[in-house]
Design an enzyme around this catalytic site. Structure first.
Site, PDB file in Angstrom:
ATOM      1  N   SER A  66      -1.595   4.446   1.408  1.00 40.90           N
ATOM      2  CA  SER A  66      -1.059   3.955   2.689  1.00 40.90           C
ATOM      3  C   SER A  66       0.150   4.761   3.132  1.00 40.90           C
ATOM      4  O   SER A  66       0.792   5.443   2.332  1.00 40.90           O
ATOM      5  CB  SER A  66      -0.632   2.490   2.548  1.00 40.90           C
ATOM      6  OG  SER A  66      -1.690   1.723   2.076  1.00 40.90           O
TER       7      SER A  66
HETATM    8  N1  SAH Z   1      -2.033   1.003  -3.345  1.00 41.31           N
HETATM    9  C1  SAH Z   1      -2.916   2.123  -3.355  1.00 41.31           C
HETATM   10  C2  SAH Z   1      -3.830   2.084  -2.174  1.00 41.31           C
HETATM   11  C3  SAH Z   1      -5.202   2.493  -2.538  1.00 41.31           C
HETATM   12  S1  SAH Z   1      -6.446   2.157  -1.345  1.00 41.31           S
HETATM   13  C4  SAH Z   1      -2.151   3.428  -3.484  1.00 41.31           C
HETATM   14  O1  SAH Z   1      -0.907   3.406  -3.463  1.00 41.31           O
HETATM   15  O2  SAH Z   1      -2.767   4.471  -3.637  1.00 41.31           O
HETATM   16  C5  SAH Z   1      -7.108   0.634  -1.930  1.00 41.31           C
HETATM   17  C6  SAH Z   1      -7.708   0.620  -3.284  1.00 41.31           C
HETATM   18  O3  SAH Z   1      -8.291  -0.657  -3.496  1.00 41.31           O
HETATM   19  C7  SAH Z   1      -8.815   1.627  -3.506  1.00 41.31           C
HETATM   20  O4  SAH Z   1      -8.491   2.442  -4.588  1.00 41.31           O
HETATM   21  C8  SAH Z   1     -10.058   0.774  -3.790  1.00 41.31           C
HETATM   22  O5  SAH Z   1     -10.941   1.339  -4.736  1.00 41.31           O
HETATM   23  C9  SAH Z   1      -9.417  -0.492  -4.330  1.00 41.31           C
HETATM   24  N2  SAH Z   1     -10.243  -1.705  -4.261  1.00 41.31           N
HETATM   25  C10 SAH Z   1     -11.072  -2.118  -3.284  1.00 41.31           C
HETATM   26  N3  SAH Z   1     -11.631  -3.297  -3.598  1.00 41.31           N
HETATM   27  C11 SAH Z   1     -11.139  -3.645  -4.822  1.00 41.31           C
HETATM   28  C12 SAH Z   1     -11.325  -4.758  -5.693  1.00 41.31           C
HETATM   29  N4  SAH Z   1     -12.145  -5.784  -5.395  1.00 41.31           N
HETATM   30  N5  SAH Z   1     -10.654  -4.782  -6.855  1.00 41.31           N
HETATM   31  C13 SAH Z   1      -9.819  -3.771  -7.206  1.00 41.31           C
HETATM   32  N6  SAH Z   1      -9.597  -2.690  -6.418  1.00 41.31           N
HETATM   33  C14 SAH Z   1     -10.244  -2.630  -5.240  1.00 41.31           C
END
Ligand code: SAH
Length: 228
Positions: A66
């Site tokens: 993000s």
């Molecule tokens: N906070 C992260 C943002 C990553 S984007 C950062 O700083 O990089 C969101 C992430 O959520 C992705 O990696 C995706 O694979 C994960 N995600 C989506 N659904 C999920 C779930 N049900 N459980 C765990 N992770 C999930």
């Protein structure tokens, strides 16, 4: 990989913090935590040049990190105390995890994609950050055996607030989560669980996150339609 003591470029970091402040984030502890985390460490070498720009960037597997101002805002909304036990859903590259680790006692982080989780753990360890536990699982179900949590942050968006996560909050605990039917109409919500179990939901405006895929999130098939 050994990055202990790695210092972010001071000028670029100042510029990033200035844009985070300009976006209205005023919590000094959050700003300090962000100042301590070199964002480029969490990015592929090809993306590192953009590390301090206030934009979201690809982290592989069709996922994104993000914008710094969104990371800052969500962290501020959690109102983290130094003895807090936190749950993060969506470890991604681990950048948000690193910031939470600077503020809280312990962070439990869940990612559904093994590759992302593995790399995030390596980066955090290389930076000497150790007050976290990571697992690969469906985060919409939370982390039952570690519950309850002072705060829960979800960095992917589903259609609703997962019940399992609300259940795993302590009294007065806060859940910060984007919710919405598609990327064009998500809202950033904060749900506070009051001592009498009442839930107070506040809306902090529009956001755009990748889909939260899981039992209490969206189905994988629907999610790929969402992105595409
Ligand atoms: N906070 C992260 C943002 C990553 S984007 C950062 O700083 O990089 C969101 C992430 O959520 C992705 O990696 C995706 O694979 C994960 N995600 C989506 N659904 C999920 C779930 N049900 N459980 C765990 N992770 C999930």
């Amino acid at each position: 990989m050994h990055l202990r003591g790695f210092k972010p470029n001071a000028l670029r970091m100042q510029r990033m913090l200035a844009s985070v402040k300009a976006a209205g984030v005023a919590d000094l502890q959050v700003l300090q935590a962000m100042a301590e985390v070199p964002r480029e460490v969490f990015l592929a070498p090809t993306q590192a040049v953009h590390a301090y720009d206030d934009i979201c960037l690809p982290i592989g597997e069709m996922q994104t990190i993000s914008m710094p101002k969104v990371v800052a805002r969500m962290t501020e909304l959690l109102e983290v105390k130094s003895d807090a036990k936190l749950l993060e859903i969506g470890t991604g590259c681990g950048y948000q995890t690193a910031i939470l680790c600077k503020l809280a006692r312990r962070v439990f982080t869940v990612e559904r994609l093994e590759n992302l989780s593995k790399n995030a753990v390596l980066r955090l360890q290389a930076l000497g950050i150790n007050n976290f536990s990571a697992k690969v699982a469906d985060g919409t179900l939370g982390w039952d055996i570690q519950a309850p949590f002072d705060g829960i942050i979800v960095t992917a968006a589903g259609d609703k607030v997962p019940d399992a996560l609300v259940k795993q909050l302590k009294d007065n605990g806060k859940l910060v989560i984007p919710v919405g039917p598609n990327e064009q109409s998500q809202r950033l919500l904060r749900v506070t669980k009051m001592a009498d179990n009442r839930l107070v939901t506040e809306d902090f405006g529009p956001v755009a996150f990748v889909p939260l895929i899981g039992e209490q999130g969206v189905e994988k098939v629907k999610a790929s339609r969402r992105i595409g």
